[in-house]
Every structure is written in structure tokens, then in C-alpha cells.
Design a protein around this motif. Structure first.
Motif, PDB file in Angstrom:
ATOM      1  N   PHE A  39      44.178  47.180  33.508  1.00  0.00           N
ATOM      2  CA  PHE A  39      44.567  47.726  32.263  1.00  0.00           C
ATOM      3  C   PHE A  39      43.368  47.582  31.297  1.00  0.00           C
ATOM      4  CE2 PHE A  39      46.621  47.921  28.360  1.00  0.00           C
ATOM      5  CZ  PHE A  39      47.456  49.132  28.197  1.00  0.00           C
ATOM      6  N   LEU A  40      42.869  48.305  30.580  1.00  0.00           N
ATOM      7  CA  LEU A  40      42.100  48.167  29.467  1.00  0.00           C
ATOM      8  C   LEU A  40      42.375  49.528  28.511  1.00  0.00           C
ATOM      9  CD1 LEU A  40      39.655  46.896  27.841  1.00  0.00           C
ATOM     10  CD2 LEU A  40      38.154  48.257  29.108  1.00  0.00           C
ATOM     11  N   ASP A  41      42.804  49.288  27.339  1.00  0.00           N
ATOM     12  CA  ASP A  41      43.224  50.265  26.452  1.00  0.00           C
ATOM     13  C   ASP A  41      42.942  49.739  24.925  1.00  0.00           C
ATOM     14  OD1 ASP A  41      43.809  52.779  25.499  1.00  0.00           O
ATOM     15  OD2 ASP A  41      45.900  52.722  26.312  1.00  0.00           O
ATOM     16  N   CYS A  74      36.933  52.048  26.930  1.00  0.00           N
ATOM     17  CA  CYS A  74      38.170  51.449  27.462  1.00  0.00           C
ATOM     18  C   CYS A  74      38.789  52.711  28.729  1.00  0.00           C
ATOM     19  CB  CYS A  74      39.276  51.423  26.635  1.00  0.00           C
ATOM     20  SG  CYS A  74      39.165  50.106  25.599  1.00  0.00           S
ATOM     21  N   ALA A  75      38.700  53.976  28.328  1.00  0.00           N
ATOM     22  CA  ALA A  75      39.012  55.165  29.172  1.00  0.00           C
ATOM     23  C   ALA A  75      38.103  55.047  30.286  1.00  0.00           C
ATOM     24  CB  ALA A  75      39.455  56.334  28.624  1.00  0.00           C
ATOM     25  N   GLY A  76      36.787  54.902  30.039  1.00  0.00           N
ATOM     26  CA  GLY A  76      35.819  55.105  31.139  1.00  0.00           C
ATOM     27  C   GLY A  76      35.040  56.399  30.957  1.00  0.00           C
ATOM     28  N   ASP A  77      35.469  57.121  30.077  1.00  0.00           N
ATOM     29  CA  ASP A  77      35.055  58.555  29.780  1.00  0.00           C
ATOM     30  C   ASP A  77      33.692  58.807  28.924  1.00  0.00           C
ATOM     31  OD1 ASP A  77      35.569  58.915  27.163  1.00  0.00           O
ATOM     32  OD2 ASP A  77      37.666  59.440  27.891  1.00  0.00           O
ATOM     33  N   ARG A  79      32.944  59.756  26.251  1.00  0.00           N
ATOM     34  CA  ARG A  79      32.764  59.333  24.689  1.00  0.00           C
ATOM     35  C   ARG A  79      32.159  57.824  24.430  1.00  0.00           C
ATOM     36  NH1 ARG A  79      38.695  59.130  23.032  1.00  0.00           N
ATOM     37  NH2 ARG A  79      39.209  58.740  25.304  1.00  0.00           N
ATOM     38  N   GLY A  80      32.289  57.235  25.812  1.00  0.00           N
ATOM     39  CA  GLY A  80      31.959  55.671  25.656  1.00  0.00           C
ATOM     40  C   GLY A  80      30.388  55.421  26.067  1.00  0.00           C
ATOM     41  N   GLY A  81      29.768  56.489  26.520  1.00  0.00           N
ATOM     42  CA  GLY A  81      28.543  56.567  26.705  1.00  0.00           C
ATOM     43  C   GLY A  81      28.083  55.602  28.053  1.00  0.00           C
ATOM     44  N   ALA A  82      27.164  55.030  28.112  1.00  0.00           N
ATOM     45  CA  ALA A  82      26.624  54.254  29.182  1.00  0.00           C
ATOM     46  C   ALA A  82      27.498  53.273  29.554  1.00  0.00           C
ATOM     47  CB  ALA A  82      25.320  53.781  29.312  1.00  0.00           C
ATOM     48  N   ALA A  83      28.018  52.624  28.421  1.00  0.00           N
ATOM     49  CA  ALA A  83      29.008  51.449  28.504  1.00  0.00           C
ATOM     50  C   ALA A  83      30.458  52.012  29.488  1.00  0.00           C
ATOM     51  CB  ALA A  83      29.281  51.047  27.214  1.00  0.00           C
ATOM     52  N   ALA A  84      30.605  53.104  29.252  1.00  0.00           N
ATOM     53  CA  ALA A  84      31.917  53.614  30.033  1.00  0.00           C
ATOM     54  C   ALA A  84      31.748  53.717  31.505  1.00  0.00           C
ATOM     55  CB  ALA A  84      32.306  54.895  29.423  1.00  0.00           C
ATOM     56  N   THR A  85      30.770  53.607  32.035  1.00  0.00           N
ATOM     57  CA  THR A  85      30.198  53.640  33.615  1.00  0.00           C
ATOM     58  C   THR A  85      30.425  52.334  34.195  1.00  0.00           C
ATOM     59  OG1 THR A  85      27.911  53.448  33.293  1.00  0.00           O
ATOM     60  CG2 THR A  85      29.016  55.699  33.186  1.00  0.00           C
ATOM     61  N   SER A  89      36.077  45.144  34.072  1.00  0.00           N
ATOM     62  CA  SER A  89      36.017  43.590  33.195  1.00  0.00           C
ATOM     63  C   SER A  89      34.560  43.883  32.287  1.00  0.00           C
ATOM     64  CB  SER A  89      35.802  42.838  34.266  1.00  0.00           C
ATOM     65  OG  SER A  89      34.614  42.866  35.303  1.00  0.00           O
ATOM     66  N   GLN A  90      33.424  44.438  32.580  1.00  0.00           N
ATOM     67  CA  GLN A  90      32.206  44.438  32.056  1.00  0.00           C
ATOM     68  C   GLN A  90      32.602  45.534  30.707  1.00  0.00           C
ATOM     69  OE1 GLN A  90      28.959  45.612  34.406  1.00  0.00           O
ATOM     70  NE2 GLN A  90      29.363  44.056  35.709  1.00  0.00           N
ATOM     71  N   ARG A  91      33.257  46.480  30.853  1.00  0.00           N
ATOM     72  CA  ARG A  91      33.931  47.268  29.597  1.00  0.00           C
ATOM     73  C   ARG A  91      34.463  46.433  28.450  1.00  0.00           C
ATOM     74  NH1 ARG A  91      36.905  51.965  31.843  1.00  0.00           N
ATOM     75  NH2 ARG A  91      36.782  51.169  33.741  1.00  0.00           N
ATOM     76  N   PHE A  92      35.338  45.658  28.996  1.00  0.00           N
ATOM     77  CA  PHE A  92      35.958  44.480  28.179  1.00  0.00           C
ATOM     78  C   PHE A  92      34.929  43.546  27.504  1.00  0.00           C
ATOM     79  CE2 PHE A  92      38.596  40.897  27.038  1.00  0.00           C
ATOM     80  CZ  PHE A  92      39.110  41.347  25.800  1.00  0.00           C
ATOM     81  N   GLY A  93      34.065  43.209  28.345  1.00  0.00           N
ATOM     82  CA  GLY A  93      33.109  42.334  27.910  1.00  0.00           C
ATOM     83  C   GLY A  93      32.121  42.917  26.812  1.00  0.00           C
ATOM     84  N   PHE A  94      31.751  44.187  26.891  1.00  0.00           N
ATOM     85  CA  PHE A  94      31.190  45.190  26.030  1.00  0.00           C
ATOM     86  C   PHE A  94      31.917  45.158  24.646  1.00  0.00           C
ATOM     87  CE2 PHE A  94      30.168  48.933  24.024  1.00  0.00           C
ATOM     88  CZ  PHE A  94      28.690  49.020  23.723  1.00  0.00           C
ATOM     89  N   VAL A  95      33.236  45.525  24.784  1.00  0.00           N
ATOM     90  CA  VAL A  95      33.698  45.750  23.758  1.00  0.00           C
ATOM     91  C   VAL A  95      34.200  44.351  22.746  1.00  0.00           C
ATOM     92  CG1 VAL A  95      36.331  46.492  22.634  1.00  0.00           C
ATOM     93  CG2 VAL A  95      35.074  47.861  24.602  1.00  0.00           C
ATOM     94  N   LYS A  96      34.173  43.328  23.425  1.00  0.00           N
ATOM     95  CA  LYS A  96      34.494  41.987  22.605  1.00  0.00           C
ATOM     96  C   LYS A  96      33.260  41.387  22.167  1.00  0.00           C
ATOM     97  CE  LYS A  96      34.500  39.028  26.715  1.00  0.00           C
ATOM     98  NZ  LYS A  96      35.249  38.043  27.474  1.00  0.00           N
ATOM     99  N   ALA A  97      32.094  41.925  22.612  1.00  0.00           N
ATOM    100  CA  ALA A  97      30.983  41.255  22.117  1.00  0.00           C
ATOM    101  C   ALA A  97      30.534  41.518  20.683  1.00  0.00           C
ATOM    102  CB  ALA A  97      29.481  41.992  22.802  1.00  0.00           C
ATOM    103  N   PRO A  98      30.234  40.144  20.231  1.00  0.00           N
ATOM    104  CA  PRO A  98      30.180  40.420  18.535  1.00  0.00           C
ATOM    105  C   PRO A  98      29.039  41.491  18.023  1.00  0.00           C
ATOM    106  CG  PRO A  98      30.052  37.979  19.346  1.00  0.00           C
ATOM    107  CD  PRO A  98      30.012  38.812  20.384  1.00  0.00           C
TER     108      PRO A  98
END
Length: 129
Positions: A39-41, A74-77, A79-85, A89-98
Motif C-alpha cells: 500500500f502506497l497512497d 504513489c499510484a505508479g501512473d 503523472r509521476g513520470g519516471a519515478a512512478a515506474t 518501496s523505491q517510490r516511497f523512498g523517492f517521496v520521502k527524500a528531502p
């Protein structure tokens, strides 16, 4: 899942920092990640009047676009560009990065819940609304 099954989760509060030099911020969203359920939202709310009081020149549409980007990650679509692919766990890491932008994540916190989606709504109400 039974009602007594507790799942570990992590979350970050997303902050709008209208003027980085003043170190003031307004909480505008929450991201919840639960590894056990993949779950990532994100849930968010932009109080335009409150943010305009901090900085009348702030581009509020840009803040909303940045939050929509986080939704896409978060949705992996698209709108999130390359990070969404990346894997979840890496997507959460991207979102939480300062970052030193107008939208910044706060520190990572954790807890347990029986329902990550409900926990997300609870955190949004408690920390943002």
C-alpha cells in the motif's frame, strides 16, 4: 485479514514551505506506505486562504500540481513520470527524500494499523485538515 492483525506502516507529512528562508510551513498532505500490503497512497488538502496568508505571491496551482505528481508516483501512473515506474518501496523512498522546493516531506514516522487506507484518512484529518 482479521480485525486483530496489526500491520506496520510508515508515513510522511508533506509540507508546503512558501518561503524557505523563513522556515515556516503548512501541512498539506500525508503519504502512507505499508510494505506488508504493498500500500502506497497520498491524501492531501490545500487550504488556499491559509497558504496565501503566509505568502500572497505563492503559486497555489503549482503546489497542487506538485501534490498531483506525488499522487502519480504513489499510484505508479504517468503523472509521476519516471519515478512512478520504480518498485513501490523505491517510490516511497523517492517521496520521502528531502527537497529544497516549496513542497517538502517531513520526517518519517511509523505505527501499526489494521487498515492502511483508513489510517491515511485519519492522519490527513489529524495532521492536515
Amino acid at each position: 485479514m482479521t480485525g486483530s492483525s496489526r500491520l506496520a506502516y510508515q508515513y510522511v507529512v508533506l509540507r508546503c514551505v512558501p518561503r524557505v528562508d523563513r522556515e515556516e510551513f503548512v501541512n498539506v498532505g500525508v503519504v502512507v506506505y505499508c510494505h506488508a500490503t504493498d500500500f502506497l497512497d497520498v491524501a492531501w488538502h490545500v487550504d488556499r486562504d491559509r497558504l496565501a496568508a503566509f505568502d500572497p505571491t505563492l503559486d497555489l496551482d503549482q503546489v497542487c500540481e506538485a501534490l498531483a505528481f506525488v499522487e502519480g508516483v504513489c499510484a505508479g501512473d504517468e503523472r509521476g513520470g519516471a519515478a512512478a515506474t520504480a518498485p513501490i518501496s523505491q517510490r516511497f523512498g523517492f517521496v520521502k527524500a528531502p527537497r529544497s522546493t516549496v513542497l517538502q516531506p517531513g520526517p518519517v514516522h511509523g505505527g501499526t494499523t489494521t487498515d492502511p487506507a483508513r489510517q491515511l484518512e485519519h492522519l490527513l484529518e489529524k495532521l492536515v485538515s
